[in-house]
Design a protein around this motif. Sequence first.
Motif, short mmCIF file in Angstrom:
data_model
loop_
_atom_site.label_atom_id
_atom_site.label_comp_id
_atom_site.label_asym_id
_atom_site.label_seq_id
_atom_site.Cartn_x
_atom_site.Cartn_y
_atom_site.Cartn_z
N GLY A 119 39.93 44.89 40.23
CA GLY A 119 39.34 43.96 39.28
C GLY A 119 39.81 44.16 37.85
N THR A 120 40.57 45.24 37.58
CA THR A 120 41.12 45.44 36.25
C THR A 120 42.42 44.65 36.11
N ARG A 121 43.06 44.78 34.94
CA ARG A 121 44.34 44.12 34.74
C ARG A 121 45.42 44.85 35.53
N THR A 122 46.44 44.13 35.94
CA THR A 122 47.59 44.73 36.62
C THR A 122 48.40 45.52 35.60
N ASP A 123 48.82 46.73 35.97
CA ASP A 123 49.53 47.59 35.01
C ASP A 123 50.57 48.42 35.77
N HIS A 124 51.85 48.24 35.42
CA HIS A 124 52.93 49.02 36.03
C HIS A 124 53.28 50.25 35.19
N TYR A 125 52.60 50.45 34.09
CA TYR A 125 52.86 51.58 33.19
C TYR A 125 54.32 51.64 32.75
N GLY A 126 54.88 50.46 32.50
CA GLY A 126 56.22 50.39 31.93
C GLY A 126 57.34 50.60 32.91
N VAL A 127 57.04 50.82 34.19
CA VAL A 127 58.08 51.09 35.19
C VAL A 127 57.84 50.17 36.39
N PRO A 128 58.84 49.40 36.82
CA PRO A 128 58.63 48.51 37.97
C PRO A 128 58.05 49.28 39.15
N PHE A 129 57.11 48.65 39.84
CA PHE A 129 56.43 49.34 40.93
C PHE A 129 57.34 49.52 42.13
N THR A 130 57.36 50.75 42.63
CA THR A 130 57.93 51.07 43.94
C THR A 130 57.16 52.26 44.47
N LEU A 131 57.22 52.47 45.77
CA LEU A 131 56.89 53.79 46.28
C LEU A 131 58.09 54.70 46.01
N THR A 132 57.89 56.01 46.09
CA THR A 132 58.92 56.94 45.65
C THR A 132 59.36 57.85 46.79
N GLU A 133 60.56 58.42 46.61
CA GLU A 133 61.05 59.38 47.60
C GLU A 133 60.11 60.58 47.70
N GLU A 134 59.59 61.02 46.56
CA GLU A 134 58.69 62.18 46.57
C GLU A 134 57.39 61.85 47.30
N PHE A 135 56.91 60.64 47.14
CA PHE A 135 55.73 60.19 47.87
C PHE A 135 55.97 60.23 49.37
N SER A 136 57.16 59.80 49.79
CA SER A 136 57.47 59.80 51.23
C SER A 136 57.53 61.22 51.78
#
Length: 645
Positions: free
Chosen positions: A398-415
């Motif tokens: 319900g808040t505003r969408t925010d990418h924190y200045g970096v296009p959204f992706t999942l990351t290698e470290e997350f995987s």
Amino acid sequence: MSSSRPRRAGTLIAVSATAALAAIVVRDRVSAAGSRAAAGAEPEGAPAARYRDTLPWRLYNGASALLDRWVGWDRLPTPLGLAVLVGVRNVLRQRNLHDTGGLPDLDPAGPDREWLTARTPDGSRNDPDVPSMGMANTRFGRNVPIAATHREPEAAMLTPSPREVSLDLMTRRRFVPATSVNVLATAWIQFMVKDWFSHGQGDPAQRWEVPLADGDPWPERPMTILKTVADPSRPAGGTAPPTYLNTETHWWDGSSIYGTGAPGDEQRRTGRDGKLVIGDDGRLRLPADPARNPATVPGWWLGLNLMTTAFIREHNAICDALKAEYPGWNDDELYRRARLINAALTARIHTVEWTPAIIAHPTTVLALRANWWGLAGEKLHKLVGRISDSEVISGIPGTRTDHYGVPFTLTEEFSIVYRMHPLVPDDYALRAAADGRLLRTATFPELAGPHAQAVTDEVAMADLFYSFGTAYPGAIVLHNFPRFLQEFRRPDGKLMDLAAHDILRTRELGVPRYNEFRRLLHLRPARTFAELAGDPEVAAELHRVYRGDIERVDTITGMFAEKRPRGFAFSDTAFRIFVLMASRRLNSDRFLTRDFTPHVYTPLGMAWVQNTTMVDVLLRHYPELRPALRGVTNAFQPWPDTPAA
């Protein structure tokens, strides 16, 4: 702690927290008055709003980092530990989101208004300004600086041999249970991973040759592991670190249920009332075509069968409810809204049920629930709705969408931090939900691949859920890797040691080794093997395998070896990626932020998402589990045994 430094840091963080929270309240009030410009708010998708870089926030974040390093968030009283985690997340958002640059040329042809209130089959158009952001076959991002992700030379890549690490450090000597969760938690995380990411099945034309010791029992010489498929969007001959594509969508969109891309979408649908294909007996109907049959893909087992079945049935139940509420809607409209609701439900279950179960420290339980409901809490949220624009106070949805200045992706470290194969037991007792009696025993191979469907034909689904709900998974520690997964043959005939595969894959993807990984996540590195392991015998094993060089310890090995916070099934190192990415997957997704509204989901859909638990899902489709689930509030924590009749 006798030093006065932690006390000074505690005082500083208390003052800083007060100032920072005051800044949140001021911003919220200005925003509520319609004066976002006066409050210094940034447009959506821009870097973090300016109030986050004010002096109070800098003091707050700095004090959080100091207190985390000197004392540890998990050793602090819950309110202070929670305040520290907010600061830790702020720092990670500022310093640990890195764009791998240059999305492949996959932009959809143009805007399409029909997708403004529905998820696309390929994950495109979630962000209207960058339609290809997060869609299937776009690059994984990074949680460490790009310069730190150069792959080692091949000789170093294979040192020590991933097979040696597997045999000497991963092999399950005896089953070590994780007693705070049940095997449904194992099935759930594999169900989620299947939704989130995949590097594909490997490149059959490119192989790593893994060194084997003379006495190694591996039946093939040499041992080979398929290399990850190269990123075709990279220019040839570049010197930048390698990048790889996620064959799934990056969004939390239920692709493990609905498939990825239009063919996967259409083949699962009945074409009537928005519903998905399921057998008349409520069991999966697997396609005869091997190319479409999930049981022919590596990784399929009974746990995935159970979760997929339950959430196909949940989708169809949502369709029935929507059709009753909106009788004029056609098949497409019912399907798309039901998918939207069902996917958001899995996000909520994961955020406020699975994750608090698997990291059951009081501070993280509160923090994770606050990601969804805010610190104001679930009861107040359900009573009056949001009371603030702040995600800290009223949650992210319900808040505003925010990418924190970096296009959204999942990351290698997350995987990598989600490689949790020790959760899988080798042996299973299948028991009756009605009276707990033993129906049969099974080993993991007998529940994997096409055998999974055979078991569901033989044993009632309620009994299978009960068997998983009352059994413990394995702890995510050294010497607890499933025996079967260290030597098994994939459906395509390829022989695999999954433990060796996980170690080599981490190196291949350019994830730094353990100590460097910790430094880049703002944590202290381990100075010695004894400090890392906390056990002299394990320290000696690590010293031998890594030839006395603490800097060569693999990230997965280190995470399995390190001492865990109270209530945690995995490491504090892995938790840093969770702290960052658990929020980011919600913050960046417009369907879980600005479009998480009754207009998009319908009032019925909003209530379904907000009020349904995993226990509710199970009881809706398997009401015979009601006695077994009496008193159970979290389906991923061990259920009580049903007393014998």
